[in-house]
Design a protein around this motif. Sequence first.
Motif, PDB file in Angstrom:
ATOM      1  N   ASP A 173       0.818  -1.217   0.000  1.00  0.00           N
ATOM      2  CA  ASP A 173       0.000   0.000   0.000  1.00  0.00           C
ATOM      3  C   ASP A 173       0.851   1.265   0.000  1.00  0.00           C
ATOM      4  O   ASP A 173       0.400   2.333  -0.435  1.00  0.00           O
ATOM      5  CB  ASP A 173      -0.929   0.017   1.224  1.00  0.00           C
ATOM      6  N   SER A 174       2.083   1.159   0.475  1.00  0.00           N
ATOM      7  CA  SER A 174       2.954   2.342   0.551  1.00  0.00           C
ATOM      8  C   SER A 174       3.863   2.501  -0.668  1.00  0.00           C
ATOM      9  O   SER A 174       4.592   3.492  -0.768  1.00  0.00           O
ATOM     10  CB  SER A 174       3.805   2.276   1.816  1.00  0.00           C
ATOM     11  N   THR A 175       3.808   1.548  -1.592  1.00  0.00           N
ATOM     12  CA  THR A 175       4.670   1.622  -2.778  1.00  0.00           C
ATOM     13  C   THR A 175       4.217   2.755  -3.693  1.00  0.00           C
ATOM     14  O   THR A 175       3.034   2.867  -4.025  1.00  0.00           O
ATOM     15  CB  THR A 175       4.636   0.301  -3.564  1.00  0.00           C
ATOM     16  N   PHE A 176       5.157   3.599  -4.104  1.00  0.00           N
ATOM     17  CA  PHE A 176       4.830   4.670  -5.050  1.00  0.00           C
ATOM     18  C   PHE A 176       4.667   4.062  -6.438  1.00  0.00           C
ATOM     19  O   PHE A 176       5.551   3.339  -6.919  1.00  0.00           O
ATOM     20  CB  PHE A 176       5.940   5.724  -5.071  1.00  0.00           C
ATOM     21  N   LEU A 177       3.544   4.342  -7.070  1.00  0.00           N
ATOM     22  CA  LEU A 177       3.232   3.733  -8.366  1.00  0.00           C
ATOM     23  C   LEU A 177       3.485   4.703  -9.503  1.00  0.00           C
ATOM     24  O   LEU A 177       2.961   5.829  -9.508  1.00  0.00           O
ATOM     25  CB  LEU A 177       1.766   3.276  -8.392  1.00  0.00           C
ATOM     26  N   LYS A 178       4.276   4.235 -10.464  1.00  0.00           N
ATOM     27  CA  LYS A 178       4.598   5.045 -11.632  1.00  0.00           C
ATOM     28  C   LYS A 178       4.885   4.127 -12.805  1.00  0.00           C
ATOM     29  O   LYS A 178       5.592   3.121 -12.660  1.00  0.00           O
ATOM     30  CB  LYS A 178       5.819   5.925 -11.362  1.00  0.00           C
ATOM     31  N   THR A 179       4.330   4.443 -13.962  1.00  0.00           N
ATOM     32  CA  THR A 179       4.611   3.648 -15.151  1.00  0.00           C
ATOM     33  C   THR A 179       6.013   3.964 -15.654  1.00  0.00           C
ATOM     34  O   THR A 179       6.590   4.999 -15.302  1.00  0.00           O
ATOM     35  CB  THR A 179       3.580   3.932 -16.255  1.00  0.00           C
ATOM     36  N   LYS A 180       6.551   3.072 -16.495  1.00  0.00           N
ATOM     37  CA  LYS A 180       7.936   3.227 -16.944  1.00  0.00           C
ATOM     38  C   LYS A 180       8.110   4.308 -18.001  1.00  0.00           C
ATOM     39  O   LYS A 180       9.244   4.624 -18.366  1.00  0.00           O
ATOM     40  CB  LYS A 180       8.459   1.891 -17.464  1.00  0.00           C
ATOM     41  N   ARG A 181       7.007   4.803 -18.519  1.00  0.00           N
ATOM     42  CA  ARG A 181       7.039   5.964 -19.416  1.00  0.00           C
ATOM     43  C   ARG A 181       5.755   6.742 -19.215  1.00  0.00           C
ATOM     44  O   ARG A 181       4.841   6.256 -18.548  1.00  0.00           O
ATOM     45  CB  ARG A 181       7.205   5.532 -20.866  1.00  0.00           C
ATOM     46  N   PRO A 182       5.657   7.972 -19.745  1.00  0.00           N
ATOM     47  CA  PRO A 182       4.444   8.762 -19.504  1.00  0.00           C
ATOM     48  C   PRO A 182       3.172   7.976 -19.795  1.00  0.00           C
ATOM     49  O   PRO A 182       3.068   7.284 -20.808  1.00  0.00           O
ATOM     50  CB  PRO A 182       4.609   9.944 -20.466  1.00  0.00           C
ATOM     51  N   MET A 183       2.206   8.089 -18.910  1.00  0.00           N
ATOM     52  CA  MET A 183       0.975   7.323 -19.014  1.00  0.00           C
ATOM     53  C   MET A 183       0.175   7.739 -20.250  1.00  0.00           C
ATOM     54  O   MET A 183       0.002   8.918 -20.531  1.00  0.00           O
ATOM     55  CB  MET A 183       0.126   7.539 -17.763  1.00  0.00           C
ATOM     56  N   SER A 184      -0.285   6.737 -20.999  1.00  0.00           N
ATOM     57  CA  SER A 184      -1.059   6.982 -22.219  1.00  0.00           C
ATOM     58  C   SER A 184      -1.760   5.694 -22.601  1.00  0.00           C
ATOM     59  O   SER A 184      -1.517   4.643 -22.007  1.00  0.00           O
ATOM     60  CB  SER A 184      -0.146   7.431 -23.365  1.00  0.00           C
TER      61      SER A 184
END
Length: 283
Positions: A173-184
């Motif tokens: 729940d504390s993991t920062f979520l980010k895709t490997k490139r700009p979201m699209s």
Amino acid sequence: MKVFSLLVALMALSSLGGNGNGSMNLREKAIDTNRPNGWYYITSGKQDSLSAEPIVTTKDFASISLDSSLNERTGEMIYQIVGRVNEQSIEVWADATERSIGKHIGFVCNNKVVCNPRVNARIPNGYFAISGKEAEFKTLYRQVQEDIRNEEIASEHKKAWEEARKVRESITDSTFLKTKRPMSDDAIGPYNYHTGLMEDRAYNQTVYVIAIDRAKKFLSVENNQLVLNLKSGAEINIAEDLFQYIVGLFNDWNKWVKEGRCKIVKNEEGYYDIETIRQKRNN
């Protein structure tokens, strides 16, 4: 060393193009049962008596190349596909060729026996060659290339999803979520439509689904519309571009609810979601 290994392989397989012992024509040697494209034992000396299981299939090929030359005596073009099996299949190929010394093996493509060379020696480095006089060898070459490419894509997809599953298991729940490139749309698409490869999409899809689940916890309903009670991605520990993409998704959900295509429901966890409304057919 590579050139020497290739020459050894070509010397180890003779009568590649067919001769009085076994002239091979792409149209004449169709077989009755469906078999994967690849190399087979010829089990009884007959050209059409193939082993039920292949020695190696085109999925086991690492690479191929197509060469051609003019037979000055006959004026015919001779085509030759030269290739090599992958590292995992080199020992299998070596053992099979050793077992077949003095015998013939057959190459099958699209349920046709293309050639049946005689094996003269063990081939320890994975090389092979397929020769013939038919112009259809160009088509054969493209088919085998496609088989190799499809296997590369399948292997890449499998690896991508295995890695994505490991990522899912590691996220808390504390993991920062980010895709490997700009979201699209493309970042979470099924695959690269130009190459067929997953690239980072399995990872991005995994992160996206988890981020949606986080955001759903902050949905409420007013006037039969979903309201997201968040102002930024930082509030649920996700990247801002990912957050804005999810905001756009929820806006689409509300549009579909207004159009009567979907209805708002609560999922098993007690959070709001949408469900497609089955349209009645007009008789």
